[in-house]
Design a protein around this motif. Structure first.
Motif, PDB file in Angstrom:
ATOM      1  N   SER A   1       5.730   8.300   3.755  1.00  0.00           N
ATOM      2  CA  SER A   1       5.893   9.263   2.675  1.00  0.00           C
ATOM      3  C   SER A   1       5.141  10.553   2.958  1.00  0.00           C
ATOM      4  CB  SER A   1       5.399   8.651   1.361  1.00  0.00           C
ATOM      5  OG  SER A   1       5.409   9.592   0.320  1.00  0.00           O
ATOM      6  N   PHE A   2       3.891  10.426   3.378  1.00  0.00           N
ATOM      7  CA  PHE A   2       3.097  11.622   3.608  1.00  0.00           C
ATOM      8  C   PHE A   2       3.455  12.298   4.928  1.00  0.00           C
ATOM      9  CE2 PHE A   2       0.771   9.647   0.216  1.00  0.00           C
ATOM     10  CZ  PHE A   2       0.307  10.727  -0.522  1.00  0.00           C
TER      11      PHE A   2
ATOM     12  N   ALA B   1      -3.113   8.005  -3.796  1.00  0.00           N
ATOM     13  CA  ALA B   1      -2.301   6.968  -3.157  1.00  0.00           C
ATOM     14  C   ALA B   1      -3.177   5.844  -2.614  1.00  0.00           C
ATOM     15  CB  ALA B   1      -1.468   7.585  -2.029  1.00  0.00           C
TER      16      ALA B   1
ATOM     17  N   ILE C   1      -2.944   1.913  -3.571  1.00  0.00           N
ATOM     18  CA  ILE C   1      -2.833   0.849  -2.567  1.00  0.00           C
ATOM     19  C   ILE C   1      -3.904  -0.211  -2.814  1.00  0.00           C
ATOM     20  CG2 ILE C   1      -3.187   0.339  -0.113  1.00  0.00           C
ATOM     21  CD1 ILE C   1      -1.833   3.004   0.511  1.00  0.00           C
TER      22      ILE C   1
ATOM     23  N   CYS D   1       2.868   4.543   2.860  1.00  0.00           N
ATOM     24  CA  CYS D   1       2.104   5.752   2.611  1.00  0.00           C
ATOM     25  C   CYS D   1       2.216   6.732   3.782  1.00  0.00           C
ATOM     26  CB  CYS D   1       0.648   5.401   2.351  1.00  0.00           C
ATOM     27  SG  CYS D   1      -0.402   6.809   1.939  1.00  0.00           S
TER      28      CYS D   1
ATOM     29  N   PHE E   1       7.125   7.106  -3.208  1.00  0.00           N
ATOM     30  CA  PHE E   1       5.950   6.252  -3.022  1.00  0.00           C
ATOM     31  C   PHE E   1       5.487   5.683  -4.356  1.00  0.00           C
ATOM     32  CE2 PHE E   1       1.350   5.690  -3.046  1.00  0.00           C
ATOM     33  CZ  PHE E   1       1.169   4.819  -1.981  1.00  0.00           C
ATOM     34  N   ASP E   2       5.342   6.546  -5.362  1.00  0.00           N
ATOM     35  CA  ASP E   2       4.887   6.079  -6.675  1.00  0.00           C
ATOM     36  C   ASP E   2       5.846   5.054  -7.271  1.00  0.00           C
ATOM     37  OD1 ASP E   2       2.665   7.665  -6.590  1.00  0.00           O
ATOM     38  OD2 ASP E   2       3.456   9.235  -7.908  1.00  0.00           O
TER      39      ASP E   2
ATOM     40  N   GLN F   1      -3.214  13.975  -3.565  1.00  0.00           N
ATOM     41  CA  GLN F   1      -2.186  12.937  -3.546  1.00  0.00           C
ATOM     42  C   GLN F   1      -2.559  11.795  -2.594  1.00  0.00           C
ATOM     43  OE1 GLN F   1       0.501  12.745  -5.550  1.00  0.00           O
ATOM     44  NE2 GLN F   1      -0.210  14.623  -6.551  1.00  0.00           N
ATOM     45  N   VAL F   2      -3.221  12.120  -1.482  1.00  0.00           N
ATOM     46  CA  VAL F   2      -3.644  11.079  -0.530  1.00  0.00           C
ATOM     47  C   VAL F   2      -4.682  10.162  -1.166  1.00  0.00           C
ATOM     48  CG1 VAL F   2      -4.915  10.680   1.615  1.00  0.00           C
ATOM     49  CG2 VAL F   2      -3.081  12.369   1.558  1.00  0.00           C
TER      50      VAL F   2
ATOM     51  N   LEU G   1       2.004  -1.379   2.545  1.00  0.00           N
ATOM     52  CA  LEU G   1       1.700  -0.209   1.728  1.00  0.00           C
ATOM     53  C   LEU G   1       1.174   0.946   2.574  1.00  0.00           C
ATOM     54  CD1 LEU G   1       0.039  -1.940  -1.347  1.00  0.00           C
ATOM     55  CD2 LEU G   1       2.182  -0.662  -1.346  1.00  0.00           C
TER      56      LEU G   1
END
Length: 323
Positions: free
Chosen positions: A165-166, A137, A141, A162, A221-222, A133-134, A158
């Motif tokens: 969110s993470f 992401a 970005i 990120c 995030f998405d 996922q990182v 962004l």
């Protein structure tokens, strides 16, 4: 399904269930394996289909930059990292299993090793999910940064989004791990030829709540990234639309629509389903995220779009950017 563990006279470890394994539990295990198998087939089949395009658009005559590093990391981490995950689902640990009147008896010499191995494999799977996922992401970005004309303000916003969110996801992961250590182990799986097939220790209800938070943060995030993409492309003049922007919008919409469904499935199964089915779609989510992102990155490197990229000032960003 909870169970009691004790040492039998013959030195084996016996696990007694409140009732004999049911058809529902068997069905859950089969459903989990079928869905996971489909996801693995998509991952490796798509790689075979697109490898030639990858060589053409990322290997031949291209220098290594931030974009290509992110692409290779996301694509090959998923391909290689899911090999241990396949062992988690299909491997047969070296333990013997007997079923007698609702009791599963495991050979004591390897029972502890079995549970330890399963916990290790599932921990690796969780870490792989987070890393996948990182990297996805980071590529998202990069894409939004490019279409906003390399705006540092957008980039910093962004990155902050990120990290938030993470950060929430990491907090929920750590809490769920601690919850897992305080609950009774669970074994929900298939038995064949006297062996336990694969690892599926299930999740407690408390863990499910925090898993839902994890996927909720990824979904947020998405959604914000997708909204920023639509806003930027809709704000462009009519002469600036088309070409690469149409590809970015088309692929971004497809990516978000599919992942929206899977994120919601992860959240709902974590909250509502039985232990064996909680987060049943997590593997498919990670595979589809990396596969769709690889497709998006391959598509924006289409030589037919290069002229349009130059006209819109994106060639330097998407082909040669060092960020």
């Amino acid at each position: 399904m909870c169970f009691d563990i004790w040492l039998a006279r013959n030195g084996a470890v016996a696990i007694r269930f409140p009732e004999a394994p049911t058809a529902v539990e068997l069905r859950d295990a089969v459903v989990r394996l079928v869905l996971t198998t489909i996801a693995f087939m998509i991952l490796y089949y798509d790689f075979g289909l697109t490898f030639g395009v990858e060589v053409e658009r990322f290997w031949e005559g291209r220098r290594l930059n931030a974009l290509s590093c992110g692409f290779f990391l996301s694509r090959y981490m998923s391909l290689v990292g899911h090999v241990p995950v396949m062992y988690e689902f299909y491997g047969a640990p070296s333990i013997h299993v007997w079923v007698l009147y609702g009791t599963v008896i495991l050979k004591s010499a390897s029972t502890g090793a079995y549970l330890h191995r399963c916990h290790s494999l599932q921990t690796f799977h969780q870490l792989l999910s987070g890393f996948a996922q990182v990297t996805v992401a980071a590529l998202q970005i990069f894409r939004v940064y490019a279409i906003y004309n390399s705006s540092r303000r957008i980039l910093y916003a962004l990155i902050g989004l990120c990290l938030t969110s993470f950060g929430v996801a990491m907090w929920a992961i750590v809490v769920s791990w601690h919850l897992g250590s305080d609950t009774s182990p669970r074994v929900v799986g298939l038995r064949e030829s006297g062996k336990q097939i694969g690892c599926n220790l299930g999740q407690s209800k408390g863990q499910g709540h925090y898993v839902a938070i994890i996927w909720g943060s990824f979904l947020a995030f998405d959604a914000i990234v997708f909204a920023m993409t639509i806003s930027r492309i809709r704000g462009l003049g009519q002469t600036m639309r088309g070409g690469v922007f149409s590809v970015i919008l088309r692929d971004g919409t497809l990516y978000f629509t599919i992942l929206l469904g899977f994120h919601l499935a992860n959240i709902l199964t974590a909250l509502l389903e039985r232990p064996a089915l909680r987060s049943i779609s997590v593997t498919a989510t990670n595979i589809l995220a990396t596969t769709l992102m690889s497709r998006l990155m391959l598509n924006i490197r289409d030589p037919a779009l290069l002229h349009n990229l130059c006209l819109n000032g994106l060639s330097e960003v998407l082909y040669n950017s060092q960020m």
